[in-house]
Scaffold this motif. Sequence first.
Motif, PDB file in Angstrom:
ATOM      1  N   MET A  49       0.817  -1.102   0.125  1.00 56.34           N
ATOM      2  CA  MET A  49      -0.024   0.071  -0.008  1.00 56.34           C
ATOM      3  C   MET A  49       0.877   1.141  -0.090  1.00 56.34           C
ATOM      4  O   MET A  49       0.600   2.108  -0.690  1.00 56.34           O
ATOM      5  CB  MET A  49      -0.844   0.073   1.394  1.00 56.34           C
ATOM      6  CG  MET A  49      -1.986  -1.124   1.143  1.00 56.34           C
ATOM      7  SD  MET A  49      -3.180  -0.993  -0.125  1.00 56.34           S
ATOM      8  CE  MET A  49      -2.411  -2.218  -1.325  1.00 56.34           C
ATOM      9  N   LEU A  52       2.226   1.420  -3.663  1.00 53.12           N
ATOM     10  CA  LEU A  52       1.321   1.533  -4.680  1.00 53.12           C
ATOM     11  C   LEU A  52       0.187   3.079  -4.583  1.00 53.12           C
ATOM     12  O   LEU A  52      -0.321   3.272  -5.299  1.00 53.12           O
ATOM     13  CB  LEU A  52       0.349   0.504  -4.742  1.00 53.12           C
ATOM     14  CG  LEU A  52       1.102  -0.724  -5.013  1.00 53.12           C
ATOM     15  CD1 LEU A  52       0.037  -2.083  -5.012  1.00 53.12           C
ATOM     16  CD2 LEU A  52       1.541  -0.964  -6.524  1.00 53.12           C
ATOM     17  N   LEU A  53       0.189   3.650  -3.238  1.00 53.05           N
ATOM     18  CA  LEU A  53      -0.816   4.745  -3.040  1.00 53.05           C
ATOM     19  C   LEU A  53       0.087   6.094  -3.114  1.00 53.05           C
ATOM     20  O   LEU A  53       1.280   6.061  -2.734  1.00 53.05           O
ATOM     21  CB  LEU A  53      -1.373   4.371  -1.957  1.00 53.05           C
ATOM     22  CG  LEU A  53      -2.216   3.310  -1.760  1.00 53.05           C
ATOM     23  CD1 LEU A  53      -2.752   3.000  -0.316  1.00 53.05           C
ATOM     24  CD2 LEU A  53      -3.608   3.777  -2.709  1.00 53.05           C
ATOM     25  N   THR A  59      -2.755   4.431   4.683  1.00 50.82           N
ATOM     26  CA  THR A  59      -2.541   3.102   3.926  1.00 50.82           C
ATOM     27  C   THR A  59      -3.415   1.942   4.814  1.00 50.82           C
ATOM     28  O   THR A  59      -3.692   0.856   4.310  1.00 50.82           O
ATOM     29  CB  THR A  59      -0.909   2.486   4.307  1.00 50.82           C
ATOM     30  OG1 THR A  59      -0.588   2.658   5.617  1.00 50.82           O
ATOM     31  CG2 THR A  59      -0.025   3.397   3.310  1.00 50.82           C
ATOM     32  N   TYR A  62      -6.935   1.813   2.925  1.00 50.90           N
ATOM     33  CA  TYR A  62      -6.802   1.144   1.627  1.00 50.90           C
ATOM     34  C   TYR A  62      -6.235  -0.367   1.962  1.00 50.90           C
ATOM     35  O   TYR A  62      -6.758  -1.221   0.947  1.00 50.90           O
ATOM     36  CB  TYR A  62      -5.835   2.025   0.796  1.00 50.90           C
ATOM     37  CG  TYR A  62      -6.416   2.962   0.035  1.00 50.90           C
ATOM     38  CD1 TYR A  62      -7.133   2.950  -1.240  1.00 50.90           C
ATOM     39  CD2 TYR A  62      -6.757   4.225   0.689  1.00 50.90           C
ATOM     40  CE1 TYR A  62      -8.036   3.936  -1.559  1.00 50.90           C
ATOM     41  CE2 TYR A  62      -7.309   5.361   0.301  1.00 50.90           C
ATOM     42  CZ  TYR A  62      -7.806   5.015  -1.156  1.00 50.90           C
ATOM     43  OH  TYR A  62      -8.739   6.228  -1.692  1.00 50.90           O
ATOM     44  N   ALA A  66      -8.413  -3.499   0.630  1.00 53.01           N
ATOM     45  CA  ALA A  66      -7.893  -4.555  -0.393  1.00 53.01           C
ATOM     46  C   ALA A  66      -8.020  -6.050   0.114  1.00 53.01           C
ATOM     47  O   ALA A  66      -8.391  -6.922  -0.422  1.00 53.01           O
ATOM     48  CB  ALA A  66      -6.257  -4.336  -0.510  1.00 53.01           C
ATOM     49  N   TRP A 114      -3.070   0.586  -7.037  1.00 54.36           N
ATOM     50  CA  TRP A 114      -3.789   0.039  -6.061  1.00 54.36           C
ATOM     51  C   TRP A 114      -5.032  -0.671  -6.778  1.00 54.36           C
ATOM     52  O   TRP A 114      -5.405  -1.894  -6.367  1.00 54.36           O
ATOM     53  CB  TRP A 114      -4.279   0.827  -5.121  1.00 54.36           C
ATOM     54  CG  TRP A 114      -5.264   0.386  -4.084  1.00 54.36           C
ATOM     55  CD1 TRP A 114      -5.146  -0.380  -2.915  1.00 54.36           C
ATOM     56  CD2 TRP A 114      -6.780   0.067  -4.150  1.00 54.36           C
ATOM     57  NE1 TRP A 114      -6.192  -0.538  -2.341  1.00 54.36           N
ATOM     58  CE2 TRP A 114      -7.192  -0.562  -3.031  1.00 54.36           C
ATOM     59  CE3 TRP A 114      -7.632   0.370  -5.105  1.00 54.36           C
ATOM     60  CZ2 TRP A 114      -8.503  -0.759  -2.723  1.00 54.36           C
ATOM     61  CZ3 TRP A 114      -8.966   0.027  -4.858  1.00 54.36           C
ATOM     62  CH2 TRP A 114      -9.375  -0.606  -3.734  1.00 54.36           C
TER      63      TRP A 114
END
Length: 462
Positions: A49, A52-53, A59, A62, A66, A114
């Motif tokens: 996270m 990718l973010l 995080t 997200y 996920a 993401w």
Amino acid sequence: MHAPSDTPNLPWWKNLTGYHWFVFIMASMAWVFDCLDQQIFILARNSAMTNLLPPGTDTNVYGGYATAIFIAGWATGGLIFGAVGDRIGRARTLTITVLMYSVFTGLSALSTGWLDFAIYRFITGLGVGGVVGLAVALIADTLPDRSRVGALGAFQALSAIGNVTAGLISIWMGSLIAGKTVSAAWSWKAMFLIGAAPAFLCVLVQLRMKEPEKWVLARAEGRRTGVAFGSYASLFGEARWRHNAIFGMLLCVVGVIGLWGIGFFAPELVGPVIERSLREMHISADNIAAAKARWIGWNSIFQNLGAFCGMLFMAKIAQSHGRKPAFVIAFIAAMVATIGYFQFFNSWTHVFWMSPIMGACQLSLFAGFAIYLPELFPTRLRSTGTSFCYNVGRFIAASGPITIGKLQAALKAGATTPDARIDAFRNAASYMSAVFLLGLVVLIFLPETKGQPLPEDVLPAK
């Protein structure tokens, strides 16, 4: 009529043939590598996270999304492949699901954002969701009745091997980061690639498995009489199986929320606590990332060593005292251990005793599910019913990871210090631990199956 399955005088492995052992090992390895890939996701989630973010994104929130998407894929796969396994065979379908989760675990390493990461996790979840119901039904229908309870308890306990291996991989990655062999930004990709390899190789061996004779004979009779195999209309159209399916599913919902919505967020507590300790020890910033990866790995290892013992203990209690008494003990222990862990974990030394206790209490429930669920359904619906209970409740349970992220965010809204933010996470997890009490309510509506043969129903003529 089958002989009662509980025969405590002899070890469950006595008198198993070579082929019985082959089926048990292959079904267990499918689940071991499944758990390896699950645990790699848990351990690599925060790092993935972070990379990718965009910077500054929460995080944990997200990561919760996920995880929820992965669990939703798991539930969908359970619905699909459980029914397929009753229709075309447990062994054949199990091989398909293992191939699916291994390939898409590897593809997760290729994620560039993401969204594509979440898509790979959903498809991985489809394969993961099919495995446990198929593997449990395969063992239950292949091994002698006398061996069933012990074998299924051991099957579930062996999942700890996959989880411990993932922890060792995380520790190894931490060492590679410390030695500057790999970067912290790339390490999570390496973990997914490593996790994909053994499961892919397992597929080649599984091609030798035959369908259980019990299923083959029942399927032939089903074709002759026209009775439905792997049919949700049949599962919910007959009162006995509908009742068991609904309340079995609710029982599993409690365990899944407790584990995936609370317990498997332990790295998000361990990481900040360890980081705080390292900063107090004046460890350089360059070494903190590597040390955190190693300690999160050790935490996973000790959590799952405890789980291994807890699952074997659960199997023993279920066989000696009954399924429902064993679940009562496990639900209460899971709630107390989880609240204690999230409230009082504040030192690296707690990894060695608090993590095993929580792992033992939470994961013991899943040994109970492996033993109990196939005892609720007949051969023609065993994979369907088991997969429905174990996996479909994950649609409801998928809210757990999102809830803990949102609850934490609300509790830390006014937090201005790292310690206050950690406390918000502790309280969010503790409040959610009350979910284990719901399991005690659900048990009231389920039958005791200790000492009973696997249920069968008369195959009706057309």
